[in-house]
Design a protein around this motif. Structure first.
Motif, PDB file in Angstrom:
ATOM      1  N   ILE A 199       0.835  -1.205   0.000  1.00  0.00           N
ATOM      2  CA  ILE A 199       0.000   0.000   0.000  1.00  0.00           C
ATOM      3  C   ILE A 199       0.867   1.252   0.000  1.00  0.00           C
ATOM      4  O   ILE A 199       0.545   2.241  -0.641  1.00  0.00           O
ATOM      5  CB  ILE A 199      -1.013   0.006   1.177  1.00  0.00           C
ATOM      6  N   SER A 200       1.995   1.216   0.671  1.00  0.00           N
ATOM      7  CA  SER A 200       2.881   2.387   0.705  1.00  0.00           C
ATOM      8  C   SER A 200       3.433   2.709  -0.681  1.00  0.00           C
ATOM      9  O   SER A 200       3.733   3.862  -0.976  1.00  0.00           O
ATOM     10  CB  SER A 200       4.019   2.168   1.700  1.00  0.00           C
ATOM     11  N   ASP A 201       3.562   1.697  -1.560  1.00  0.00           N
ATOM     12  CA  ASP A 201       3.998   1.947  -2.931  1.00  0.00           C
ATOM     13  C   ASP A 201       2.955   2.750  -3.699  1.00  0.00           C
ATOM     14  O   ASP A 201       3.289   3.568  -4.551  1.00  0.00           O
ATOM     15  CB  ASP A 201       4.252   0.625  -3.670  1.00  0.00           C
ATOM     16  N   PHE A 202       1.683   2.504  -3.424  1.00  0.00           N
ATOM     17  CA  PHE A 202       0.602   3.216  -4.093  1.00  0.00           C
ATOM     18  C   PHE A 202       0.419   4.631  -3.544  1.00  0.00           C
ATOM     19  O   PHE A 202       0.032   5.541  -4.265  1.00  0.00           O
ATOM     20  CB  PHE A 202      -0.725   2.460  -3.953  1.00  0.00           C
ATOM     21  N   GLN A 203       0.666   4.820  -2.264  1.00  0.00           N
ATOM     22  CA  GLN A 203       0.400   6.102  -1.620  1.00  0.00           C
ATOM     23  C   GLN A 203       1.287   7.228  -2.125  1.00  0.00           C
ATOM     24  O   GLN A 203       0.912   8.391  -2.030  1.00  0.00           O
ATOM     25  CB  GLN A 203       0.532   5.972  -0.100  1.00  0.00           C
ATOM     26  N   VAL A 204       2.440   6.927  -2.659  1.00  0.00           N
ATOM     27  CA  VAL A 204       3.353   7.979  -3.126  1.00  0.00           C
ATOM     28  C   VAL A 204       3.103   8.363  -4.580  1.00  0.00           C
ATOM     29  O   VAL A 204       3.685   9.321  -5.074  1.00  0.00           O
ATOM     30  CB  VAL A 204       4.834   7.556  -2.937  1.00  0.00           C
ATOM     31  N   LYS A 205       2.221   7.646  -5.262  1.00  0.00           N
ATOM     32  CA  LYS A 205       1.942   7.921  -6.673  1.00  0.00           C
ATOM     33  C   LYS A 205       0.765   8.886  -6.805  1.00  0.00           C
ATOM     34  O   LYS A 205      -0.186   8.823  -6.047  1.00  0.00           O
ATOM     35  CB  LYS A 205       1.604   6.628  -7.413  1.00  0.00           C
ATOM     36  N   ASP A 206       0.851   9.777  -7.774  1.00  0.00           N
ATOM     37  CA  ASP A 206      -0.265  10.657  -8.082  1.00  0.00           C
ATOM     38  C   ASP A 206      -1.293   9.879  -8.887  1.00  0.00           C
ATOM     39  O   ASP A 206      -0.942   9.071  -9.742  1.00  0.00           O
ATOM     40  CB  ASP A 206       0.198  11.862  -8.903  1.00  0.00           C
ATOM     41  N   VAL A 207      -2.572  10.144  -8.622  1.00  0.00           N
ATOM     42  CA  VAL A 207      -3.655   9.525  -9.377  1.00  0.00           C
ATOM     43  C   VAL A 207      -4.176  10.567 -10.354  1.00  0.00           C
ATOM     44  O   VAL A 207      -4.589  11.648  -9.956  1.00  0.00           O
ATOM     45  CB  VAL A 207      -4.778   9.019  -8.442  1.00  0.00           C
ATOM     46  N   VAL A 208      -4.139  10.225 -11.662  1.00  0.00           N
ATOM     47  CA  VAL A 208      -4.496  11.172 -12.720  1.00  0.00           C
ATOM     48  C   VAL A 208      -5.638  10.603 -13.544  1.00  0.00           C
ATOM     49  O   VAL A 208      -5.638   9.429 -13.907  1.00  0.00           O
ATOM     50  CB  VAL A 208      -3.267  11.464 -13.623  1.00  0.00           C
TER      51      VAL A 208
ATOM     52  N   ASN B  86      -4.216  11.524  -3.987  1.00  0.00           N
ATOM     53  CA  ASN B  86      -3.333  10.415  -3.635  1.00  0.00           C
ATOM     54  C   ASN B  86      -4.116   9.350  -2.892  1.00  0.00           C
ATOM     55  O   ASN B  86      -5.049   9.657  -2.157  1.00  0.00           O
ATOM     56  CB  ASN B  86      -2.175  10.912  -2.770  1.00  0.00           C
ATOM     57  N   ILE B  87      -3.709   8.110  -3.062  1.00  0.00           N
ATOM     58  CA  ILE B  87      -4.378   6.992  -2.407  1.00  0.00           C
ATOM     59  C   ILE B  87      -4.068   7.015  -0.916  1.00  0.00           C
ATOM     60  O   ILE B  87      -2.909   7.142  -0.514  1.00  0.00           O
ATOM     61  CB  ILE B  87      -3.937   5.659  -3.032  1.00  0.00           C
ATOM     62  N   ILE B  88      -5.136   6.895  -0.110  1.00  0.00           N
ATOM     63  CA  ILE B  88      -4.953   6.822   1.335  1.00  0.00           C
ATOM     64  C   ILE B  88      -5.385   5.470   1.884  1.00  0.00           C
ATOM     65  O   ILE B  88      -5.000   5.094   2.980  1.00  0.00           O
ATOM     66  CB  ILE B  88      -5.718   7.941   2.074  1.00  0.00           C
ATOM     67  N   ASP B  89      -6.203   4.741   1.099  1.00  0.00           N
ATOM     68  CA  ASP B  89      -6.720   3.481   1.602  1.00  0.00           C
ATOM     69  C   ASP B  89      -7.205   2.614   0.449  1.00  0.00           C
ATOM     70  O   ASP B  89      -7.380   3.098  -0.667  1.00  0.00           O
ATOM     71  CB  ASP B  89      -7.884   3.744   2.569  1.00  0.00           C
ATOM     72  N   LEU B  90      -7.412   1.345   0.727  1.00  0.00           N
ATOM     73  CA  LEU B  90      -7.974   0.402  -0.229  1.00  0.00           C
ATOM     74  C   LEU B  90      -9.206  -0.231   0.379  1.00  0.00           C
ATOM     75  O   LEU B  90      -9.236  -0.509   1.575  1.00  0.00           O
ATOM     76  CB  LEU B  90      -6.980  -0.719  -0.560  1.00  0.00           C
TER      77      LEU B  90
ATOM     78  N   ASN C 205      -9.887  -9.633  -2.958  1.00  0.00           N
ATOM     79  CA  ASN C 205      -9.730  -8.743  -4.107  1.00  0.00           C
ATOM     80  C   ASN C 205      -9.932  -7.286  -3.706  1.00  0.00           C
ATOM     81  O   ASN C 205     -10.739  -6.976  -2.842  1.00  0.00           O
ATOM     82  CB  ASN C 205     -10.725  -9.093  -5.213  1.00  0.00           C
ATOM     83  N   ILE C 206      -9.212  -6.396  -4.387  1.00  0.00           N
ATOM     84  CA  ILE C 206      -9.376  -4.962  -4.163  1.00  0.00           C
ATOM     85  C   ILE C 206     -10.633  -4.511  -4.892  1.00  0.00           C
ATOM     86  O   ILE C 206     -10.777  -4.741  -6.090  1.00  0.00           O
ATOM     87  CB  ILE C 206      -8.157  -4.175  -4.655  1.00  0.00           C
ATOM     88  N   ILE C 207     -11.547  -3.872  -4.160  1.00  0.00           N
ATOM     89  CA  ILE C 207     -12.790  -3.365  -4.743  1.00  0.00           C
ATOM     90  C   ILE C 207     -12.583  -1.967  -5.298  1.00  0.00           C
ATOM     91  O   ILE C 207     -12.978  -1.656  -6.412  1.00  0.00           O
ATOM     92  CB  ILE C 207     -13.920  -3.361  -3.698  1.00  0.00           C
ATOM     93  N   SER C 208     -11.963  -1.105  -4.491  1.00  0.00           N
ATOM     94  CA  SER C 208     -11.739   0.273  -4.929  1.00  0.00           C
ATOM     95  C   SER C 208     -10.558   0.875  -4.181  1.00  0.00           C
ATOM     96  O   SER C 208     -10.113   0.349  -3.161  1.00  0.00           O
ATOM     97  CB  SER C 208     -12.991   1.123  -4.711  1.00  0.00           C
ATOM     98  N   VAL C 209     -10.067   1.985  -4.728  1.00  0.00           N
ATOM     99  CA  VAL C 209      -9.030   2.764  -4.056  1.00  0.00           C
ATOM    100  C   VAL C 209      -9.684   4.038  -3.541  1.00  0.00           C
ATOM    101  O   VAL C 209     -10.569   4.599  -4.175  1.00  0.00           O
ATOM    102  CB  VAL C 209      -7.844   3.086  -4.998  1.00  0.00           C
ATOM    103  N   ILE C 210      -9.262   4.469  -2.374  1.00  0.00           N
ATOM    104  CA  ILE C 210      -9.802   5.673  -1.748  1.00  0.00           C
ATOM    105  C   ILE C 210      -8.738   6.760  -1.833  1.00  0.00           C
ATOM    106  O   ILE C 210      -7.596   6.565  -1.420  1.00  0.00           O
ATOM    107  CB  ILE C 210     -10.183   5.425  -0.266  1.00  0.00           C
TER     108      ILE C 210
ATOM    109  N   GLU D 232     -11.750   0.704 -12.843  1.00  0.00           N
ATOM    110  CA  GLU D 232     -11.541   1.963 -13.557  1.00  0.00           C
ATOM    111  C   GLU D 232     -10.064   2.357 -13.624  1.00  0.00           C
ATOM    112  O   GLU D 232      -9.738   3.406 -14.176  1.00  0.00           O
ATOM    113  CB  GLU D 232     -12.353   3.085 -12.916  1.00  0.00           C
ATOM    114  N   ILE D 233      -9.180   1.551 -13.059  1.00  0.00           N
ATOM    115  CA  ILE D 233      -7.745   1.833 -13.147  1.00  0.00           C
ATOM    116  C   ILE D 233      -7.266   1.372 -14.512  1.00  0.00           C
ATOM    117  O   ILE D 233      -7.445   0.222 -14.896  1.00  0.00           O
ATOM    118  CB  ILE D 233      -6.962   1.146 -12.018  1.00  0.00           C
ATOM    119  N   VAL D 234      -6.669   2.297 -15.256  1.00  0.00           N
ATOM    120  CA  VAL D 234      -6.205   2.020 -16.616  1.00  0.00           C
ATOM    121  C   VAL D 234      -4.784   1.476 -16.597  1.00  0.00           C
ATOM    122  O   VAL D 234      -4.475   0.479 -17.235  1.00  0.00           O
ATOM    123  CB  VAL D 234      -6.282   3.299 -17.483  1.00  0.00           C
ATOM    124  N   LYS D 235      -3.891   2.129 -15.850  1.00  0.00           N
ATOM    125  CA  LYS D 235      -2.479   1.765 -15.844  1.00  0.00           C
ATOM    126  C   LYS D 235      -1.827   2.212 -14.555  1.00  0.00           C
ATOM    127  O   LYS D 235      -2.101   3.299 -14.058  1.00  0.00           O
ATOM    128  CB  LYS D 235      -1.775   2.431 -17.039  1.00  0.00           C
TER     129      LYS D 235
END
Length: 92
Positions: free
Chosen positions: A4-13, A23-27, A35-40, A63-66
Protein backbone atom coordinates in the motif's frame (compact mmCIF):
# COMPACT_ATOMS: atom_id res chain seq x y z
CA UNK A 1 4.59 -7.90 -4.67
CA UNK A 2 3.14 -4.42 -4.15
CA UNK A 3 2.56 -2.67 -0.85
CA UNK A 4 0.00 0.00 0.00
CA UNK A 5 2.88 2.39 0.70
CA UNK A 6 4.00 1.95 -2.93
CA UNK A 7 0.60 3.22 -4.09
CA UNK A 8 0.40 6.10 -1.62
CA UNK A 9 3.35 7.98 -3.13
CA UNK A 10 1.94 7.92 -6.67
CA UNK A 11 -0.27 10.66 -8.08
CA UNK A 12 -3.65 9.52 -9.38
CA UNK A 13 -4.50 11.17 -12.72
CA UNK A 14 -7.75 11.09 -14.67
CA UNK A 15 -7.17 10.07 -18.31
CA UNK A 16 -10.33 11.93 -19.36
CA UNK A 17 -8.93 15.40 -18.62
CA UNK A 18 -5.35 14.89 -17.38
CA UNK A 19 -6.11 16.37 -13.96
CA UNK A 20 -4.60 15.07 -10.75
CA UNK A 21 -7.36 13.61 -8.57
CA UNK A 22 -5.30 13.11 -5.43
CA UNK A 23 -3.33 10.41 -3.63
CA UNK A 24 -4.38 6.99 -2.41
CA UNK A 25 -4.95 6.82 1.34
CA UNK A 26 -6.72 3.48 1.60
CA UNK A 27 -7.97 0.40 -0.23
CA UNK A 28 -11.40 -1.22 -0.01
CA UNK A 29 -10.91 -5.01 0.01
CA UNK A 30 -13.46 -7.81 -0.36
CA UNK A 31 -12.94 -9.88 2.79
CA UNK A 32 -14.29 -13.08 1.25
CA UNK A 33 -11.80 -13.35 -1.61
CA UNK A 34 -9.16 -10.70 -0.87
CA UNK A 35 -9.73 -8.74 -4.11
CA UNK A 36 -9.38 -4.96 -4.16
CA UNK A 37 -12.79 -3.37 -4.74
CA UNK A 38 -11.74 0.27 -4.93
CA UNK A 39 -9.03 2.76 -4.06
CA UNK A 40 -9.80 5.67 -1.75
CA UNK A 41 -8.23 9.04 -2.55
CA UNK A 42 -8.02 12.38 -0.84
CA UNK A 43 -8.73 15.28 -3.12
CA UNK A 44 -6.01 17.95 -3.08
CA UNK A 45 -7.11 20.99 -1.08
CA UNK A 46 -6.70 24.60 -2.15
CA UNK A 47 -4.98 26.14 0.82
CA UNK A 48 -4.22 24.82 4.23
CA UNK A 49 -6.91 25.11 6.82
CA UNK A 50 -6.93 23.18 10.07
CA UNK A 51 -10.73 23.05 10.13
CA UNK A 52 -11.29 22.06 6.49
CA UNK A 53 -12.41 18.51 5.86
CA UNK A 54 -10.60 16.57 3.15
CA UNK A 55 -12.90 15.18 0.49
CA UNK A 56 -12.56 11.48 -0.25
CA UNK A 57 -13.13 9.84 -3.63
CA UNK A 58 -13.68 6.10 -4.14
CA UNK A 59 -12.57 4.82 -7.54
CA UNK A 60 -13.49 1.24 -8.48
CA UNK A 61 -10.51 -1.01 -9.21
CA UNK A 62 -12.02 -1.73 -12.63
CA UNK A 63 -11.54 1.96 -13.56
CA UNK A 64 -7.74 1.83 -13.15
CA UNK A 65 -6.20 2.02 -16.62
CA UNK A 66 -2.48 1.76 -15.84
CA UNK A 67 -0.19 1.73 -12.83
CA UNK A 68 3.17 3.32 -13.65
CA UNK A 69 6.29 4.09 -11.66
CA UNK A 70 5.17 7.60 -10.68
CA UNK A 71 1.48 7.80 -11.53
CA UNK A 72 -1.73 5.78 -11.58
CA UNK A 73 -4.02 6.49 -14.53
CA UNK A 74 -7.76 6.11 -13.92
CA UNK A 75 -10.95 6.60 -15.87
CA UNK A 76 -13.07 8.75 -13.56
CA UNK A 77 -16.27 10.59 -14.38
CA UNK A 78 -17.51 13.01 -11.76
CA UNK A 79 -21.21 13.07 -10.97
CA UNK A 80 -22.35 16.64 -11.52
CA UNK A 81 -25.70 17.77 -10.22
CA UNK A 82 -27.18 20.87 -11.79
CA UNK A 83 -29.20 23.17 -9.59
CA UNK A 84 -32.10 24.55 -11.64
CA UNK A 85 -32.05 27.86 -9.76
CA UNK A 86 -28.37 28.47 -10.44
CA UNK A 87 -28.60 27.96 -14.20
CA UNK A 88 -28.99 30.97 -16.41
CA UNK A 89 -30.81 31.07 -19.69
CA UNK A 90 -29.97 33.27 -22.62
CA UNK A 91 -32.72 34.86 -24.66
CA UNK A 92 -32.15 36.11 -28.18
Amino acid sequence: MARISDFQVKDVVNVADGKKLGNIIDLEIDQTNGNIISVILTKPTKGLNFFSKEEEIAIPWSEIVKIGEDVILVRYKMNVEIDEKSTTSLKF
